[in-house]
Each structure stands twice: as structure tokens, then as C-alpha cells.
Design a protein around this motif. Structure first.
Motif, mmCIF file in Angstrom:
data_model
loop_
_atom_site.group_PDB
_atom_site.id
_atom_site.type_symbol
_atom_site.label_atom_id
_atom_site.label_comp_id
_atom_site.label_asym_id
_atom_site.label_seq_id
_atom_site.Cartn_x
_atom_site.Cartn_y
_atom_site.Cartn_z
ATOM 1 N N VAL A 34 0.828 -1.210 0.000
ATOM 2 C CA VAL A 34 0.000 0.000 0.000
ATOM 3 C C VAL A 34 0.863 1.262 0.000
ATOM 4 O O VAL A 34 0.656 2.171 -0.821
ATOM 5 C CB VAL A 34 -0.950 0.000 1.217
ATOM 6 C CG1 VAL A 34 -1.661 1.349 1.340
ATOM 7 C CG2 VAL A 34 -1.965 -1.122 1.090
ATOM 8 N N LEU A 35 1.830 1.350 0.908
ATOM 9 C CA LEU A 35 2.610 2.578 1.024
ATOM 10 C C LEU A 35 3.541 2.803 -0.161
ATOM 11 O O LEU A 35 3.749 3.946 -0.579
ATOM 12 C CB LEU A 35 3.403 2.577 2.330
ATOM 13 C CG LEU A 35 2.617 2.992 3.582
ATOM 14 C CD1 LEU A 35 3.517 2.992 4.800
ATOM 15 C CD2 LEU A 35 1.986 4.367 3.395
ATOM 16 N N LEU A 36 4.103 1.737 -0.718
ATOM 17 C CA LEU A 36 4.952 1.925 -1.893
ATOM 18 C C LEU A 36 4.131 2.391 -3.088
ATOM 19 O O LEU A 36 4.582 3.229 -3.879
ATOM 20 C CB LEU A 36 5.716 0.644 -2.223
ATOM 21 C CG LEU A 36 7.118 0.529 -1.598
ATOM 22 C CD1 LEU A 36 7.038 0.585 -0.078
ATOM 23 C CD2 LEU A 36 7.811 -0.746 -2.046
ATOM 24 N N GLY A 37 2.929 1.868 -3.207
ATOM 25 C CA GLY A 37 2.051 2.323 -4.279
ATOM 26 C C GLY A 37 1.690 3.785 -4.125
ATOM 27 O O GLY A 37 1.687 4.553 -5.102
ATOM 28 N N ARG A 38 1.392 4.193 -2.898
ATOM 29 C CA ARG A 38 1.037 5.593 -2.657
ATOM 30 C C ARG A 38 2.240 6.509 -2.850
ATOM 31 O O ARG A 38 2.102 7.629 -3.355
ATOM 32 C CB ARG A 38 0.458 5.739 -1.247
ATOM 33 C CG ARG A 38 -0.890 5.048 -1.110
ATOM 34 C CD ARG A 38 -1.492 5.175 0.268
ATOM 35 N NE ARG A 38 -2.743 4.437 0.356
ATOM 36 C CZ ARG A 38 -3.477 4.329 1.462
ATOM 37 N NH1 ARG A 38 -3.079 4.927 2.583
ATOM 38 N NH2 ARG A 38 -4.610 3.645 1.450
ATOM 39 N N VAL A 71 10.052 2.644 -6.526
ATOM 40 C CA VAL A 71 10.116 2.820 -5.068
ATOM 41 C C VAL A 71 10.617 1.503 -4.500
ATOM 42 O O VAL A 71 10.058 0.445 -4.804
ATOM 43 C CB VAL A 71 8.741 3.139 -4.446
ATOM 44 C CG1 VAL A 71 8.904 3.499 -2.975
ATOM 45 C CG2 VAL A 71 8.030 4.244 -5.200
ATOM 46 N N THR A 72 11.650 1.564 -3.675
ATOM 47 C CA THR A 72 12.238 0.325 -3.151
ATOM 48 C C THR A 72 12.562 0.460 -1.671
ATOM 49 O O THR A 72 13.039 1.506 -1.221
ATOM 50 C CB THR A 72 13.536 -0.030 -3.911
ATOM 51 O OG1 THR A 72 13.237 -0.184 -5.301
ATOM 52 C CG2 THR A 72 14.149 -1.322 -3.381
ATOM 53 N N VAL A 73 12.287 -0.608 -0.926
ATOM 54 C CA VAL A 73 12.640 -0.682 0.496
ATOM 55 C C VAL A 73 13.728 -1.735 0.673
ATOM 56 O O VAL A 73 13.597 -2.861 0.196
ATOM 57 C CB VAL A 73 11.428 -1.056 1.358
ATOM 58 C CG1 VAL A 73 11.861 -1.404 2.786
ATOM 59 C CG2 VAL A 73 10.420 0.071 1.377
ATOM 60 N N LEU A 74 14.805 -1.349 1.348
ATOM 61 C CA LEU A 74 15.859 -2.282 1.732
ATOM 62 C C LEU A 74 15.928 -2.291 3.252
ATOM 63 O O LEU A 74 15.921 -1.226 3.878
ATOM 64 C CB LEU A 74 17.218 -1.875 1.161
ATOM 65 C CG LEU A 74 17.327 -1.794 -0.361
ATOM 66 C CD1 LEU A 74 17.117 -0.355 -0.832
ATOM 67 C CD2 LEU A 74 18.697 -2.295 -0.833
ATOM 68 N N ARG A 76 13.828 -5.689 0.017
ATOM 69 C CA ARG A 76 12.685 -6.403 0.610
ATOM 70 C C ARG A 76 11.377 -6.193 -0.146
ATOM 71 O O ARG A 76 10.555 -7.099 -0.240
ATOM 72 C CB ARG A 76 12.539 -5.949 2.065
ATOM 73 C CG ARG A 76 11.348 -6.527 2.811
ATOM 74 C CD ARG A 76 11.443 -8.024 2.956
ATOM 75 N NE ARG A 76 10.394 -8.530 3.829
ATOM 76 C CZ ARG A 76 9.126 -8.680 3.466
ATOM 77 N NH1 ARG A 76 8.748 -8.369 2.234
ATOM 78 N NH2 ARG A 76 8.224 -9.154 4.330
ATOM 79 N N ALA A 77 11.165 -5.001 -0.682
ATOM 80 C CA ALA A 77 9.925 -4.718 -1.402
ATOM 81 C C ALA A 77 10.176 -3.611 -2.415
ATOM 82 O O ALA A 77 11.048 -2.758 -2.208
ATOM 83 C CB ALA A 77 8.820 -4.304 -0.430
ATOM 84 N N THR A 78 9.416 -3.628 -3.510
ATOM 85 C CA THR A 78 9.639 -2.616 -4.543
ATOM 86 C C THR A 78 8.420 -2.438 -5.430
ATOM 87 O O THR A 78 7.554 -3.329 -5.505
ATOM 88 C CB THR A 78 10.849 -3.004 -5.427
ATOM 89 O OG1 THR A 78 11.146 -1.936 -6.322
ATOM 90 C CG2 THR A 78 10.555 -4.256 -6.229
ATOM 91 N N ARG A 79 8.366 -1.315 -6.066
ATOM 92 C CA ARG A 79 7.462 -1.049 -7.179
ATOM 93 C C ARG A 79 8.347 -0.505 -8.295
ATOM 94 O O ARG A 79 8.924 0.561 -8.169
ATOM 95 C CB ARG A 79 6.400 -0.005 -6.802
ATOM 96 C CG ARG A 79 5.290 -0.506 -5.896
ATOM 97 C CD ARG A 79 4.405 -1.526 -6.600
ATOM 98 N NE ARG A 79 3.251 -1.894 -5.793
ATOM 99 C CZ ARG A 79 2.064 -1.298 -5.869
ATOM 100 N NH1 ARG A 79 1.878 -0.300 -6.719
ATOM 101 N NH2 ARG A 79 1.067 -1.706 -5.117
ATOM 102 N N GLU A 118 15.288 -6.505 -8.344
ATOM 103 C CA GLU A 118 16.133 -6.257 -7.179
ATOM 104 C C GLU A 118 15.724 -7.142 -6.011
ATOM 105 O O GLU A 118 16.566 -7.678 -5.283
ATOM 106 C CB GLU A 118 16.048 -4.774 -6.786
ATOM 107 C CG GLU A 118 17.060 -4.362 -5.727
ATOM 108 C CD GLU A 118 17.155 -2.862 -5.568
ATOM 109 O OE1 GLU A 118 18.151 -2.402 -4.967
ATOM 110 O OE2 GLU A 118 16.253 -2.148 -6.030
ATOM 111 N N VAL A 119 14.417 -7.315 -5.830
ATOM 112 C CA VAL A 119 13.925 -8.169 -4.755
ATOM 113 C C VAL A 119 14.090 -9.635 -5.118
ATOM 114 O O VAL A 119 14.529 -10.452 -4.306
ATOM 115 C CB VAL A 119 12.448 -7.850 -4.448
ATOM 116 C CG1 VAL A 119 11.893 -8.836 -3.425
ATOM 117 C CG2 VAL A 119 12.323 -6.422 -3.927
#
Length: 210
Positions: A21-25, A35-38, A50-53, A58-59
């Protein structure tokens, strides 16, 4: 705009759904392509995708970046926002970023309870200079993500501790002659220490049950 990030309903989501939800927003609100979270690994010296859009490879490939190295590593080491307007091997260590065609990037640290838990970064396929308003918005998103990650890790650590406690319990109580024993087990939780008690009937006079 802020309501999309501070929505109280986000607190009820599990970690994977929160990322989704937050990466989409973030992608929509910041008008970015990726948008990517490491997240930090258990040792705290590497970041793991860990998560990406927009950067799914990468994930899938389990990309790891040493803290202090490359773009995300610098964000983690400095614990402050980093903006770059040129993406190549001189500014990032992950080749997927320049192969994807990114031209500009913004990254901010994810910190909760004083601990670094990860980094979130966004990228643009067109030339762009990220503004201070962009930084503030991504920081807000990072804060919400960090709280979710911290809560998830705390639950996981608590569950592991309780599992360890359970594994240390004896399979059965001893049965000494003349004693009838019973036991009660209370697992340790936040601010409550573990307690075990033993009671007996038929105890010799003056004998203690503890």
C-alpha cells in the motif's frame, strides 16, 4: 495527500500489505517510476532488498548493499536524505539501477526507536531535481514503514523467545515419594518476567513448596 500516508487503517495491515500500500502511494504522490525498500540484516552491516514497485528484479535477486557503500549504503550510514541527479557505477553499486534507465534518485533512512531498520529510495526515468517537499514526504512514508518493520521484528523476537522458553520446559515433573507436585508456567512478556510455581499436597510439616 497526508491522509493517504497517515491513515489509521494502515496500523491494521501486516507487513507485506503495508509495503504494498505505502509503496504504491509513494509512487503516485511523488510521481516516480520506482520505489524500493531495503532492510538491515540481523548484523546491521548490510541492506537487503525487501519490497519494490518498478524494480522487481532487485527483490527477486535478493540484492544486498553494504552499509556505507553505494547510494542506499550512504543513506544508511549518514542517516539522512541523499539526492543524486546522475545514476551510474560511480554513484550506485547496483547495476539494475542504471540498467533500468534511472536518471535521478532520492533516498531516506528508516529509523524506529532510535534504530536504523532500513532505507527507502525512489527513482525517476527522466531528469529531475527532488525538492525539499519531496524529501519531507518521503521521510513521512519512511517513518510509517519503519514503525511497521520495528513492530514486526519485535513480535518475531518475542515469539522466538517464547518458543525457546517452551523448549526448555521439562517433559514431566519428578515424582518423589510422599509428594504430589503440580506446576504452573507463565511465559515472559513485555515488562512481565517469567514465573514458575510449584505446589504440593501431602508436604511434610514445615516444608516449603518453592
Amino acid at each position: 495527500m497526508l491522509e493517504a500516508i497517515t491513515d489509521s487503517a494502515l496500523r491494521e495491515l501486516d507487513l507485506d500489505k503495508l509495503f504494498e500500500v505505502l509503496l504504491g502511494r509513494a509512487r503516485e504522490l511523488l510521481s516516480v517510476d520506482t520505489v524500493t525498500v531495503l532492510l538491515t540484516d540481523p548484523g546491521g552491516d548490510q541492506l537487503v532488498a525487501r519490497a519494490t514497485r518498478g524494480l522487481e528484479e532487485e527483490v527477486f535477486q535478493g540484492v544486498r548493499v553494504p552499509v556505507g557503500s553505494g547510494f542506499a549504503g550512504r543513506v544508511a550510514q549518514r542517516r539522512e536524505p541523499v539526492r543524486i541527479s546522475h545514476v551510474d557505477e560511480s554513484t550506485v553499486v547496483n547495476p539494475l539501477l542504471w540498467r533500468r534507465g534511472l536518471r535521478a534518485m532520492l533516498g531516506v533512512p528508516m529509523v524506529a526507536g532510535g534504530d536504523l531498520v532500513g532505507v527507502v529510495h525512489v527513482g525517476s526515468l527522466v531528469d529531475r531535481r527532488f525538492t525539499d517537499e519531496d524529501v519531507d514526504l518521503l521521510r513521512l512514508i519512511a517513518d510509517r514503514l519503519a514503525v511497521g518493520v520495528h513492530a514486526h521484528r519485535s513480535r518475531a523476537e518475542r515469539d522466538a523467545a517464547e518458543l525457546l522458553q517452551d523448549s526448555l520446559l521439562p517433559g514431566r515433573l519428578p515424582r518423589p515419594r510422599g509428594w504430589d507436585l503440580a506446576a504452573r508456567y507463565v511465559p515472559a512478556r513485555a515488562a512481565v518476567s517469567a514465573a514458575t510455581g510449584t505446589t504440593c499436597s501431602n508436604c511434610p510439616a514445615g516444608a516449603s513448596a518453592w
